[in-house]
Design a protein around this motif. Structure first.
Motif, PDB file in Angstrom:
ATOM      1  N   GLY A   1      25.155   3.644   6.473  1.00 35.55           N
ATOM      2  CA  GLY A   1      25.589   3.134   7.762  1.00 35.55           C
ATOM      3  C   GLY A   1      25.889   4.238   8.741  1.00 35.55           C
ATOM      4  N   LEU A   2      26.866   3.983   9.615  1.00 32.78           N
ATOM      5  CA  LEU A   2      27.105   4.926  10.706  1.00 32.78           C
ATOM      6  C   LEU A   2      28.516   4.767  11.263  1.00 32.78           C
ATOM      7  CD1 LEU A   2      24.685   5.818  13.552  1.00 32.78           C
ATOM      8  CD2 LEU A   2      26.933   4.969  14.140  1.00 32.78           C
ATOM      9  N   VAL A   3      29.100   5.897  11.667  1.00 33.15           N
ATOM     10  CA  VAL A   3      30.342   5.939  12.437  1.00 33.15           C
ATOM     11  C   VAL A   3      30.045   6.668  13.733  1.00 33.15           C
ATOM     12  CG1 VAL A   3      32.749   6.633  12.499  1.00 33.15           C
ATOM     13  CG2 VAL A   3      31.684   6.094  10.304  1.00 33.15           C
ATOM     14  N   GLY A   4      30.376   6.045  14.868  1.00 30.00           N
ATOM     15  CA  GLY A   4      30.229   6.699  16.160  1.00 30.00           C
ATOM     16  C   GLY A   4      31.563   7.285  16.602  1.00 30.00           C
ATOM     17  N   LEU A   5      31.626   8.589  16.807  1.00 27.34           N
ATOM     18  CA  LEU A   5      32.869   9.243  17.216  1.00 27.34           C
ATOM     19  C   LEU A   5      33.369   8.662  18.528  1.00 27.34           C
ATOM     20  CD1 LEU A   5      34.811  11.792  16.671  1.00 27.34           C
ATOM     21  CD2 LEU A   5      33.499  12.823  18.549  1.00 27.34           C
ATOM     22  N   ASN A   6      34.593   8.138  18.510  1.00 33.62           N
ATOM     23  CA  ASN A   6      35.230   7.619  19.714  1.00 33.62           C
ATOM     24  C   ASN A   6      35.911   8.769  20.446  1.00 33.62           C
ATOM     25  OD1 ASN A   6      36.886   6.202  21.602  1.00 33.62           O
ATOM     26  ND2 ASN A   6      36.921   4.427  20.249  1.00 33.62           N
ATOM     27  N   TYR A   7      35.649   8.898  21.761  1.00 35.64           N
ATOM     28  CA  TYR A   7      36.245   9.966  22.548  1.00 35.64           C
ATOM     29  C   TYR A   7      37.686   9.649  22.969  1.00 35.64           C
ATOM     30  CZ  TYR A   7      31.368  11.550  23.492  1.00 35.64           C
ATOM     31  OH  TYR A   7      30.059  11.975  23.400  1.00 35.64           O
ATOM     32  N   ALA A   8      38.179   8.445  22.669  1.00 41.71           N
ATOM     33  CA  ALA A   8      39.535   8.063  23.070  1.00 41.71           C
ATOM     34  C   ALA A   8      40.543   9.024  22.458  1.00 41.71           C
ATOM     35  CB  ALA A   8      39.841   6.639  22.629  1.00 41.71           C
ATOM     36  N   THR A   9      41.348   9.666  23.307  1.00 43.28           N
ATOM     37  CA  THR A   9      42.243  10.706  22.816  1.00 43.28           C
ATOM     38  C   THR A   9      43.274  10.169  21.835  1.00 43.28           C
ATOM     39  OG1 THR A   9      43.728  10.449  24.720  1.00 43.28           O
ATOM     40  CG2 THR A   9      41.934  12.044  24.921  1.00 43.28           C
ATOM     41  N   ALA A  10      43.693   8.906  22.002  1.00 48.17           N
ATOM     42  CA  ALA A  10      44.674   8.324  21.087  1.00 48.17           C
ATOM     43  C   ALA A  10      44.125   8.170  19.676  1.00 48.17           C
ATOM     44  CB  ALA A  10      45.130   6.961  21.610  1.00 48.17           C
ATOM     45  N   MET A  11      42.814   8.230  19.541  1.00 43.37           N
ATOM     46  CA  MET A  11      42.189   8.116  18.229  1.00 43.37           C
ATOM     47  C   MET A  11      41.711   9.459  17.693  1.00 43.37           C
ATOM     48  SD  MET A  11      40.142   4.547  18.925  1.00 43.37           S
ATOM     49  CE  MET A  11      39.380   4.510  17.297  1.00 43.37           C
ATOM     50  N   LEU A  12      41.967  10.517  18.460  1.00 45.73           N
ATOM     51  CA  LEU A  12      41.562  11.871  18.087  1.00 45.73           C
ATOM     52  C   LEU A  12      42.737  12.779  17.754  1.00 45.73           C
ATOM     53  CD1 LEU A  12      38.916  12.491  20.915  1.00 45.73           C
ATOM     54  CD2 LEU A  12      38.396  12.325  18.466  1.00 45.73           C
ATOM     55  N   ARG A  13      43.813  12.641  18.501  1.00 45.83           N
ATOM     56  CA  ARG A  13      44.933  13.569  18.403  1.00 45.83           C
ATOM     57  C   ARG A  13      45.768  13.318  17.140  1.00 45.83           C
ATOM     58  NH1 ARG A  13      46.713  15.880  23.414  1.00 45.83           N
ATOM     59  NH2 ARG A  13      48.789  15.936  22.484  1.00 45.83           N
ATOM     60  N   PRO A  14      46.290  14.360  16.517  1.00 47.07           N
ATOM     61  CA  PRO A  14      47.175  14.146  15.365  1.00 47.07           C
ATOM     62  C   PRO A  14      48.421  13.333  15.707  1.00 47.07           C
ATOM     63  CG  PRO A  14      46.482  16.447  15.489  1.00 47.07           C
ATOM     64  CD  PRO A  14      46.024  15.795  16.756  1.00 47.07           C
ATOM     65  N   ASP A  15      48.869  13.426  16.985  1.00 48.60           N
ATOM     66  CA  ASP A  15      50.080  12.697  17.378  1.00 48.60           C
ATOM     67  C   ASP A  15      49.783  11.314  17.951  1.00 48.60           C
ATOM     68  OD1 ASP A  15      49.050  13.276  19.889  1.00 48.60           O
ATOM     69  OD2 ASP A  15      50.645  14.668  20.456  1.00 48.60           O
ATOM     70  N   GLY A  16      48.502  10.923  18.009  1.00 45.75           N
ATOM     71  CA  GLY A  16      48.143   9.590  18.450  1.00 45.75           C
ATOM     72  C   GLY A  16      48.399   9.298  19.914  1.00 45.75           C
ATOM     73  N   ARG A  17      48.582  10.325  20.740  1.00 52.81           N
ATOM     74  CA  ARG A  17      48.909  10.108  22.150  1.00 52.81           C
ATOM     75  C   ARG A  17      47.656   9.909  22.994  1.00 52.81           C
ATOM     76  NH1 ARG A  17      51.728  15.263  23.821  1.00 52.81           N
ATOM     77  NH2 ARG A  17      51.641  14.272  25.886  1.00 52.81           N
ATOM     78  N   SER A  18      47.788   9.079  24.015  1.00 52.33           N
ATOM     79  CA  SER A  18      46.719   8.905  25.003  1.00 52.33           C
ATOM     80  C   SER A  18      46.944   9.921  26.106  1.00 52.33           C
ATOM     81  CB  SER A  18      46.755   7.480  25.564  1.00 52.33           C
ATOM     82  OG  SER A  18      45.702   7.282  26.468  1.00 52.33           O
ATOM     83  N   ASP A  19      46.305  11.087  25.973  1.00 47.96           N
ATOM     84  CA  ASP A  19      46.564  12.229  26.842  1.00 47.96           C
ATOM     85  C   ASP A  19      45.242  12.971  27.063  1.00 47.96           C
ATOM     86  OD1 ASP A  19      47.359  14.553  28.109  1.00 47.96           O
ATOM     87  OD2 ASP A  19      48.969  15.015  26.701  1.00 47.96           O
ATOM     88  N   ALA A  20      44.804  13.013  28.316  1.00 47.88           N
ATOM     89  CA  ALA A  20      43.532  13.667  28.618  1.00 47.88           C
ATOM     90  C   ALA A  20      43.546  15.161  28.313  1.00 47.88           C
ATOM     91  CB  ALA A  20      43.160  13.435  30.081  1.00 47.88           C
ATOM     92  N   ASP A  21      44.723  15.747  28.220  1.00 49.91           N
ATOM     93  CA  ASP A  21      44.833  17.157  27.868  1.00 49.91           C
ATOM     94  C   ASP A  21      44.693  17.310  26.353  1.00 49.91           C
ATOM     95  OD1 ASP A  21      45.230  19.880  27.935  1.00 49.91           O
ATOM     96  OD2 ASP A  21      47.413  19.742  28.194  1.00 49.91           O
ATOM     97  N   THR A  22      43.505  16.977  25.884  1.00 49.51           N
ATOM     98  CA  THR A  22      43.186  17.001  24.454  1.00 49.51           C
ATOM     99  C   THR A  22      41.997  17.923  24.252  1.00 49.51           C
ATOM    100  OG1 THR A  22      44.027  14.762  24.049  1.00 49.51           O
ATOM    101  CG2 THR A  22      42.378  15.605  22.505  1.00 49.51           C
ATOM    102  N   PRO A  23      42.115  18.931  23.401  1.00 52.32           N
ATOM    103  CA  PRO A  23      41.024  19.902  23.260  1.00 52.32           C
ATOM    104  C   PRO A  23      39.820  19.326  22.530  1.00 52.32           C
ATOM    105  CG  PRO A  23      42.739  20.336  21.636  1.00 52.32           C
ATOM    106  CD  PRO A  23      43.270  19.248  22.532  1.00 52.32           C
TER     107      PRO A  23
END
Length: 352
Positions: free
Chosen positions: A251-273
């Motif tokens: 199958g497949l997983v598409g990487l979500n660019y949503a910062t809340a799903m990327l950051r270790p702290d789960g925050r919705s913050d555009a200042d995400t590397p």
């Protein structure tokens, strides 16, 4: 430039919302805008050659919970939607997709050959997707109508419950095992999607729903815009066991660019590397394999890293992946070919 076929965006929701205030959706997409993330001009600038474009009926009562002092939050699920207003809204969004196609602003694709032809000609290759099937009744009659209009992918649920199954909430930290899975109507929907050749998307469904689809569907398992639960434990992300099943079913997983799903702290913050995106990609590749990893940006539907900004910045992620050691073949797979393989399989095309 590395062309990208992306697994999820909400541009139809944005165009529909703006049309309610008098905007011309064809002009907004074709001529460019400063609103949101996607239009034809910014997509071409960033190599975004196409993607799955979601018909999503918004939940007016959804209010995202504020994080506590530890950064934890639990947003209550949105209330179920009424079917007739949902059908009306979904039809309006499908009409916008068809108008864009007629105007030549994008090409509404029903086969992988259509996608390749559009990409080769520099026209945005759009695939109609439904995110949450509130517009479809238990008799599935509307499914036939949407299929005739070009629907080729759907997620049975969004992050709310409906007659087909149960969605996960927006919560951090949280397991995806938050509620039951498919209903009897949901099992029937999955079987009919298998018959018609409509891709089934597991991005917003509960973990039990994931396994219900896995035991019912004959397709590869796909989560179009989800990330790694072990790195960012939001309810929307995938556990290692789910990733293993996706690998086993090719199958497949598409990487979500949503910062809340990327950051270790789960925050919705555009200042995400971008390094947070690479961290998830590396984990997905190591766990599921390079053939099962792609992109699912959630453009026009989420807060994304400011280093990307919008569709015009997509090549910054490609450059970061290249710098992280991914070669040309791997980048081509993640950027487009893995999605085209999956769609060919779900749509039962012999030659993708």
């Amino acid at each position: 430039m590395q062309l990208v076929f992306d697994g999820h965006n909400d541009v139809l929701l944005r165009l529909w919302s703006h049309a309610k205030n008098g905007s011309d959706p064809v002009a907004e997409f074709a001529n460019g805008t400063t609103a949101g993330h996607i239009d034809a001009i910014r997509s071409k600038a960033g190599g975004l050659a196409g993607g799955l474009c979601a018909i999503y009926v918004p939940s007016g009562d959804l209010v995202f919970a504020d994080p506590d002092v530890n950064g934890h939050y639990a947003t209550p699920l949105a209330a179920p939607l009424d079917p007739l207003p949902s059908l009306a809204i979904a039809t309006e969004m499908a009409a916008i997709a068809l108008r864009l196609d007629r105007a030549g602003a994008w090409r509404l694709c029903r086969t992988v050959k259509d996608i390749r032809k559009a990409m080769a000609s520099g026209v945005f290759a759009a695939v109609m997707h439904i995110e949450g099937c509130e517009a479809i009744g238990a008799d599935l009659a509307a499914l036939d109508v949407f299929y005739a209009a070009g629907l080729r992918s759907l997620g049975p649920v969004w992050s709310r419950h409906n007659i087909f199954g149960h969605g996960v909430p927006f919560a951090f930290p949280s397991s995806p095992d938050t509620a039951p899975g498919l209903t009897e109507a949901g099992f029937a929907l999955v079987r009919e999607c298998n018959r018609l050749g409509i891709l089934i998307d597991l991005a917003h469904i509960t973990e039990k729903g994931f396994w219900d689809v896995a035991k019912t569907s004959d397709q590869p398992l796909v989560a179009s815009h989800s990330n790694v639960h072990a790195l960012t434990p939001v309810a929307r992300n995938l556990t290692d066991r789910q990733l293993d099943a996706i690998r086993e079913r090719r199958g497949l997983v598409g990487l979500n660019y949503a910062t809340a799903m990327l950051r270790p702290d789960g925050r919705s913050d555009a200042d995400t590397p971008l390094s947070d995106m690479i961290r998830h990609i590396d984990y997905l590749v190591n766990r599921a394999g390079i053939d099962c990893v792609a992109l699912g940006s959630d453009f026009d539907g989420a807060t994304i890293p400011e280093e990307i900004g919008d569709a015009s910045g997509n090549q910054r992620l490609i450059a970061a992946l290249r710098q992280a050691g991914y070669g040309a073949e791997d980048l081509t797979k993640m950027a487009s070919e893995n999605w085209l393989r999956i769609l060919a399989s779900a749509w039962r095309e012999e030659d993708a």
